[in-house]
Motif scaffolding. Structure first.
Motif, PDB file in Angstrom:
ATOM      1  N   PRO A  53       0.793  -1.240   0.000  1.00 52.03           N
ATOM      2  CA  PRO A  53       0.000   0.000   0.000  1.00 52.03           C
ATOM      3  C   PRO A  53       0.819   1.281   0.000  1.00 52.03           C
ATOM      4  O   PRO A  53       0.381   2.295  -0.565  1.00 52.03           O
ATOM      5  N   LEU A  54       1.995   1.268   0.619  1.00 50.70           N
ATOM      6  CA  LEU A  54       2.806   2.486   0.644  1.00 50.70           C
ATOM      7  C   LEU A  54       3.215   2.899  -0.768  1.00 50.70           C
ATOM      8  O   LEU A  54       3.370   4.087  -1.055  1.00 50.70           O
ATOM      9  N   GLU A  55       3.387   1.929  -1.645  1.00 52.76           N
ATOM     10  CA  GLU A  55       3.710   2.231  -3.044  1.00 52.76           C
ATOM     11  C   GLU A  55       2.503   2.798  -3.792  1.00 52.76           C
ATOM     12  O   GLU A  55       2.654   3.383  -4.865  1.00 52.76           O
ATOM     13  N   ARG A  56       1.308   2.611  -3.222  1.00 45.56           N
ATOM     14  CA  ARG A  56       0.076   3.059  -3.877  1.00 45.56           C
ATOM     15  C   ARG A  56      -0.478   4.328  -3.255  1.00 45.56           C
ATOM     16  O   ARG A  56      -1.627   4.695  -3.513  1.00 45.56           O
ATOM     17  N   GLY A  57       0.318   4.988  -2.415  1.00 42.02           N
ATOM     18  CA  GLY A  57      -0.096   6.275  -1.884  1.00 42.02           C
ATOM     19  C   GLY A  57      -0.493   6.284  -0.430  1.00 42.02           C
ATOM     20  O   GLY A  57      -0.749   7.361   0.137  1.00 42.02           O
ATOM     21  N   ALA A  58      -0.588   5.120   0.224  1.00 39.74           N
ATOM     22  CA  ALA A  58      -0.968   5.079   1.630  1.00 39.74           C
ATOM     23  C   ALA A  58       0.122   5.697   2.492  1.00 39.74           C
ATOM     24  O   ALA A  58       1.313   5.668   2.153  1.00 39.74           O
ATOM     25  N   ASP A  59      -0.277   6.252   3.634  1.00 40.45           N
ATOM     26  CA  ASP A  59       0.675   6.835   4.580  1.00 40.45           C
ATOM     27  C   ASP A  59       1.154   5.815   5.602  1.00 40.45           C
ATOM     28  O   ASP A  59       2.301   5.872   6.048  1.00 40.45           O
ATOM     29  N   LEU A  60       0.268   4.900   5.957  1.00 44.04           N
ATOM     30  CA  LEU A  60       0.580   3.876   6.951  1.00 44.04           C
ATOM     31  C   LEU A  60       0.017   2.545   6.492  1.00 44.04           C
ATOM     32  O   LEU A  60      -1.067   2.494   5.887  1.00 44.04           O
ATOM     33  N   VAL A  61       0.729   1.464   6.768  1.00 44.64           N
ATOM     34  CA  VAL A  61       0.211   0.124   6.504  1.00 44.64           C
ATOM     35  C   VAL A  61       0.289  -0.665   7.801  1.00 44.64           C
ATOM     36  O   VAL A  61       1.276  -0.584   8.543  1.00 44.64           O
ATOM     37  N   VAL A  62      -0.781  -1.400   8.077  1.00 46.15           N
ATOM     38  CA  VAL A  62      -0.919  -2.126   9.336  1.00 46.15           C
ATOM     39  C   VAL A  62      -1.113  -3.610   9.041  1.00 46.15           C
ATOM     40  O   VAL A  62      -1.786  -3.973   8.063  1.00 46.15           O
ATOM     41  N   HIS A  63      -0.522  -4.455   9.896  1.00 42.06           N
ATOM     42  CA  HIS A  63      -0.665  -5.899   9.726  1.00 42.06           C
ATOM     43  C   HIS A  63      -0.967  -6.576  11.057  1.00 42.06           C
ATOM     44  O   HIS A  63      -0.397  -6.208  12.090  1.00 42.06           O
ATOM     45  N   SER A  64      -1.832  -7.565  11.000  1.00 45.07           N
ATOM     46  CA  SER A  64      -1.846  -8.582  12.047  1.00 45.07           C
ATOM     47  C   SER A  64      -0.827  -9.623  11.609  1.00 45.07           C
ATOM     48  O   SER A  64      -1.092 -10.442  10.726  1.00 45.07           O
ATOM     49  N   ALA A  65       0.345  -9.578  12.217  1.00 45.70           N
ATOM     50  CA  ALA A  65       1.424 -10.493  11.832  1.00 45.70           C
ATOM     51  C   ALA A  65       1.137 -11.917  12.273  1.00 45.70           C
ATOM     52  O   ALA A  65       1.830 -12.853  11.852  1.00 45.70           O
ATOM     53  N   THR A  66       0.135 -12.088  13.105  1.00 46.70           N
ATOM     54  CA  THR A  66      -0.302 -13.424  13.538  1.00 46.70           C
ATOM     55  C   THR A  66      -0.687 -14.279  12.344  1.00 46.70           C
ATOM     56  O   THR A  66      -0.554 -15.512  12.400  1.00 46.70           O
ATOM     57  N   LYS A  67      -1.144 -13.653  11.276  1.00 50.62           N
ATOM     58  CA  LYS A  67      -1.708 -14.362  10.140  1.00 50.62           C
ATOM     59  C   LYS A  67      -0.610 -14.816   9.173  1.00 50.62           C
ATOM     60  O   LYS A  67       0.255 -15.588   9.539  1.00 50.62           O
ATOM     61  N   PHE A  68      -0.614 -14.333   7.963  1.00 52.05           N
ATOM     62  CA  PHE A  68       0.316 -14.819   6.935  1.00 52.05           C
ATOM     63  C   PHE A  68       1.772 -14.540   7.268  1.00 52.05           C
ATOM     64  O   PHE A  68       2.658 -15.329   6.920  1.00 52.05           O
ATOM     65  N   ILE A  69       2.055 -13.425   7.905  1.00 51.00           N
ATOM     66  CA  ILE A  69       3.448 -13.055   8.145  1.00 51.00           C
ATOM     67  C   ILE A  69       4.126 -14.071   9.044  1.00 51.00           C
ATOM     68  O   ILE A  69       5.200 -14.591   8.735  1.00 51.00           O
ATOM     69  N   GLY A  70       3.518 -14.399  10.181  1.00 54.42           N
ATOM     70  CA  GLY A  70       4.046 -15.476  11.013  1.00 54.42           C
ATOM     71  C   GLY A  70       3.915 -16.801  10.282  1.00 54.42           C
ATOM     72  O   GLY A  70       4.862 -17.576  10.182  1.00 54.42           O
ATOM     73  N   GLY A  71       2.706 -17.063   9.820  1.00 53.08           N
ATOM     74  CA  GLY A  71       2.470 -18.145   8.884  1.00 53.08           C
ATOM     75  C   GLY A  71       2.401 -19.547   9.427  1.00 53.08           C
ATOM     76  O   GLY A  71       2.126 -20.483   8.674  1.00 53.08           O
ATOM     77  N   HIS A  72       2.630 -19.742  10.728  1.00 52.95           N
ATOM     78  CA  HIS A  72       2.647 -21.099  11.260  1.00 52.95           C
ATOM     79  C   HIS A  72       1.731 -21.278  12.471  1.00 52.95           C
ATOM     80  O   HIS A  72       1.761 -22.324  13.128  1.00 52.95           O
ATOM     81  N   GLY A  73       0.937 -20.270  12.782  1.00 52.47           N
ATOM     82  CA  GLY A  73      -0.014 -20.381  13.871  1.00 52.47           C
ATOM     83  C   GLY A  73       0.624 -20.533  15.238  1.00 52.47           C
ATOM     84  O   GLY A  73       0.001 -21.097  16.140  1.00 52.47           O
ATOM     85  N   ASP A  74       1.857 -20.010  15.405  1.00 51.62           N
ATOM     86  CA  ASP A  74       2.532 -20.204  16.685  1.00 51.62           C
ATOM     87  C   ASP A  74       2.999 -18.899  17.317  1.00 51.62           C
ATOM     88  O   ASP A  74       3.771 -18.908  18.279  1.00 51.62           O
ATOM     89  N   ALA A  75       2.552 -17.756  16.803  1.00 50.88           N
ATOM     90  CA  ALA A  75       2.967 -16.477  17.356  1.00 50.88           C
ATOM     91  C   ALA A  75       1.892 -15.429  17.105  1.00 50.88           C
ATOM     92  O   ALA A  75       1.225 -15.453  16.068  1.00 50.88           O
ATOM     93  N   THR A  76       1.746 -14.513  18.053  1.00 49.28           N
ATOM     94  CA  THR A  76       0.783 -13.428  17.946  1.00 49.28           C
ATOM     95  C   THR A  76       1.542 -12.106  17.905  1.00 49.28           C
ATOM     96  O   THR A  76       2.447 -11.879  18.715  1.00 49.28           O
ATOM     97  N   GLY A  77       1.187 -11.244  16.961  1.00 50.75           N
ATOM     98  CA  GLY A  77       1.865  -9.957  16.875  1.00 50.75           C
ATOM     99  C   GLY A  77       1.240  -9.065  15.831  1.00 50.75           C
ATOM    100  O   GLY A  77       0.356  -9.478  15.068  1.00 50.75           O
TER     101      GLY A  77
END
Length: 425
Positions: free
Chosen positions: A203-227
């Protein structure tokens, strides 16, 4: 660090063990700095760090090297196409903590926020149930209608909130247009990109000022961490950082280690999940027991053309994400029956992991909405959300096909199927 070399008692020696060596070589794996505080060479260094006159680490609530490594890694992925413009990240204990920090940072009492009618239920609860009590007003609009967004602007609007892909309808937000509208009104555009990840859209490349993630999901990717995490320009992230420090909502080092490890395999995992999701959506859309399938990779999806414009394309084609929402014929009961008839997909709360997970939307993520509110948000009472994992596509298709065949024999279809076909490009 000063050291007392005089003869000491056993208790003192036990407490003051020799410090571990700091290797000159760079570690291949990320070290975990599992410490709540750091010691200083003297009072002056302590005072300088606490007063932000010097850089370094003092206290775990303020900063931790492992958490910083994760935040910096996410910022690097989100800012890959910005031509060297500095992008920073802040790491949080959960996605909700990250979302809360953005609202606290930029929407004080008397401020106005614009958010989608299809916004994630947890975000809606924050805006309506918490921030409304402290004088922050929110207008919910159809985020795909530029006129509605523009018309909702007020002199007090501080944030336009969007989601790259909404849950569960997979609405695609026109981020460049939303950024233009927000900036015209003197507001910031903040984007929850949890369902997309930097692999699908940045999104930052598309004009957004801030991008937010629940890293618990795809970023962590293994169902073993919350962030969670927020990325953006340094001057904005300085404000977000102060909120993180003052609210004590930072990410713990062990969780940071797991989430940082997830970043290293994120492109490999998400590309494969997107490929499988495209095959899965096409197969399910052709089943006679299905009323509709929401997936932006299907040409019949309202956001298909926009997704092709905004989302990342690789050798395998455009990546449309790994979430597929299926609405069988038969209403709410059919959706519940479909979930129970599956044998391979796991019935679970979260998403984005190696296992395919499934949930009936109306009774779980959107259980606070009655049928009228569901309809207003464009959510079918029968809708079942699939988060596609790393299983073989053939196995997932067979599982859902057999489940649909089973419930079709029990529940009479209420209308014709929607014959959607996945885009082969």
């Amino acid at each position: 660090m000063r050291r007392d070399t005089r003869r000491q008692g056993e208790n003192t020696r036990a407490v003051h063990l020799p410090s571990p060596p700091v290797p000159q070589q760079s570690p291949v794996g990320l070290p975990v700095w599992r410490t709540s505080a750091f010691a200083f060479a003297g009072a002056a260094e302590h005072a300088d760090l606490v007063s932000d006159r010097a850089t370094g680490y003092s206290y775990g609530r303020v900063a931790n090297p492992t958490a910083d490594a994760f935040a910096d890694g996410l910022a690097a992925l989100e800012g890959t196409g910005l031509g060297g413009e500095p992008i920073e990240g802040q790491a949080f204990a959960s996605g909700t903590a990250a979302i809360t920090a953005v609202f606290l940072a930029f929407a004080r009492a008397g401020a106005h926020v614009i958010a989608p009618t299809t916004v994630y239920g947890g975000t809606r609860d924050l805006l309506v149930g918490l921030f409304n009590r402290f004088g922050v007003d929110t207008t919910f609009v159809d985020i795909t209608d530029p006129g509605a967004v523009h018309g909702a602007l007020r002199p007090t609007t501080r944030l336009v909130w969007a989601e790259t892909l909404s849950d569960p309808g997979l609405t695609v937000a026109d981020l460049p247009l939303l950024a233009e509208i927000a900036h015209e009104g003197g507001a910031l555009l903040a984007v929850d990109s949890t369902l997309a990840t930097p692999v699908v859209c940045r999104p930052l490349e598309r004009g957004a000022d801030l991008v937010v993630h629940s890293a618990t999901k795809f970023i962590g990717g293994h169902g073993d961490a919350t962030g969670g995490a927020v990325a953006g320009r340094p001057e904005l992230l300085d404000v977000v950082r102060r909120v993180r420090v003052e609210t004590g909502s930072g990410l713990a080092p062990d969780e940071a280690f797991l989430l940082r490890r997830g970043l290293e395999t994120l492109p490999v995992r998400v590309r494969r999940q997107c490929d499988t999701a495209s095959l899965f959506a096409a197969a399910v859309a052709g089943h006679p027991g299905v009323r509709a399938v929401d997936y932006p990779g299907l040409p019949g999806h309202p956001g298909h053309d926009l997704a092709r414009k905004l989302f990342t394309a690789g050798p395998e084609g455009t990546r449309f994400g790994a979430i597929v929402t299926v609405a069988p014929h038969g209403g709410r009961d059919a959706g519940l029956a479909l979930v129970d008839a599956l044998r391979l997909a796991l019935v679970g709360t979260s998403l984005g992991g190696t296992h395919t997970t499934v949930g009936h939307v109306a009774s779980t993520t959107h259980h606070r909405l009655d049928d009228a509110a569901l309809a207003a948000a464009g959510i079918d009472a029968a809708a079942v959300r699939f988060s596609i994992g790393l299983e073989d596509a053939d196995d997932l298709v067979r599982d859902v096909t057999e489940a649909l065949d089973t419930i079709s024999r029990v529940l009479r279809p209420s209308g014709p199927a929607v014959p959607l076909v996945a885009d082969p490009r």
